[in-house]
Design a protein around this motif. Sequence first.
Motif, mmCIF file in Angstrom:
data_model
loop_
_atom_site.group_PDB
_atom_site.id
_atom_site.type_symbol
_atom_site.label_atom_id
_atom_site.label_comp_id
_atom_site.label_asym_id
_atom_site.label_seq_id
_atom_site.Cartn_x
_atom_site.Cartn_y
_atom_site.Cartn_z
ATOM 1 N N LYS A 162 41.677 40.281 33.700
ATOM 2 C CA LYS A 162 41.533 41.731 33.732
ATOM 3 C C LYS A 162 40.355 42.057 34.634
ATOM 4 C CE LYS A 162 43.040 42.223 28.937
ATOM 5 N NZ LYS A 162 42.661 42.675 27.593
ATOM 6 N N GLU A 179 46.557 49.622 34.678
ATOM 7 C CA GLU A 179 46.368 50.449 33.498
ATOM 8 C C GLU A 179 45.489 51.639 33.864
ATOM 9 O OE1 GLU A 179 46.308 48.008 29.632
ATOM 10 O OE2 GLU A 179 45.129 46.847 31.065
ATOM 11 N N GLU A 180 46.103 52.809 33.946
ATOM 12 C CA GLU A 180 45.404 54.035 34.339
ATOM 13 C C GLU A 180 44.151 54.229 33.487
ATOM 14 O OE1 GLU A 180 44.884 57.127 36.821
ATOM 15 O OE2 GLU A 180 46.762 56.004 36.843
ATOM 16 N N LYS A 239 41.615 52.293 33.217
ATOM 17 C CA LYS A 239 40.986 51.045 32.791
ATOM 18 C C LYS A 239 40.804 50.090 33.960
ATOM 19 C CE LYS A 239 42.397 50.490 27.982
ATOM 20 N NZ LYS A 239 43.035 49.556 27.040
ATOM 21 N N THR A 259 45.554 44.219 34.969
ATOM 22 C CA THR A 259 45.684 42.916 34.330
ATOM 23 C C THR A 259 46.763 42.124 35.047
ATOM 24 O OG1 THR A 259 47.351 43.652 32.740
ATOM 25 C CG2 THR A 259 45.068 43.855 32.061
ATOM 26 N N TYR A 288 37.564 47.690 29.026
ATOM 27 C CA TYR A 288 37.984 46.331 28.698
ATOM 28 C C TYR A 288 36.934 45.559 27.893
ATOM 29 C CZ TYR A 288 41.982 46.482 31.915
ATOM 30 O OH TYR A 288 43.173 46.775 32.542
#
Length: 108
Positions: free
Chosen positions: A46, A31-32, A34, A37, A52
């Motif tokens: 994660k 997830e760019e 972040k 996961t 997050y």
Amino acid sequence: MEKRSNPPLSNAITSYLKDSTDLDIESYVFEEGKGLTCVYKTDLYKIGNSEYVKNDEVRRMMEEYSKTGSTPLVVLKNDEIISIFVVKDEIKETSKKAVELLKAEGIK
């Protein structure tokens, strides 16, 4: 998890853990901005930045570390924090010279 990611920080972590055992990970998603996961067995994991984190106190603590030039990372299992760690890259002696050369070339 980090072995399937590609940012420099992931490379540093996997290099440090090079002798660790590969796990049978499912549903890997980067997830760019972040982190990443994945599902391992039946649990959702994660690893990433404060995006997050739902706890405001923990988010503030992580942001304070970020202000010092460190990179705080959180590990969650089923949305529960199981680990927080902080990494910091040391500035190399050659960095100053590299910046001077870039500036001399007009690169900002």
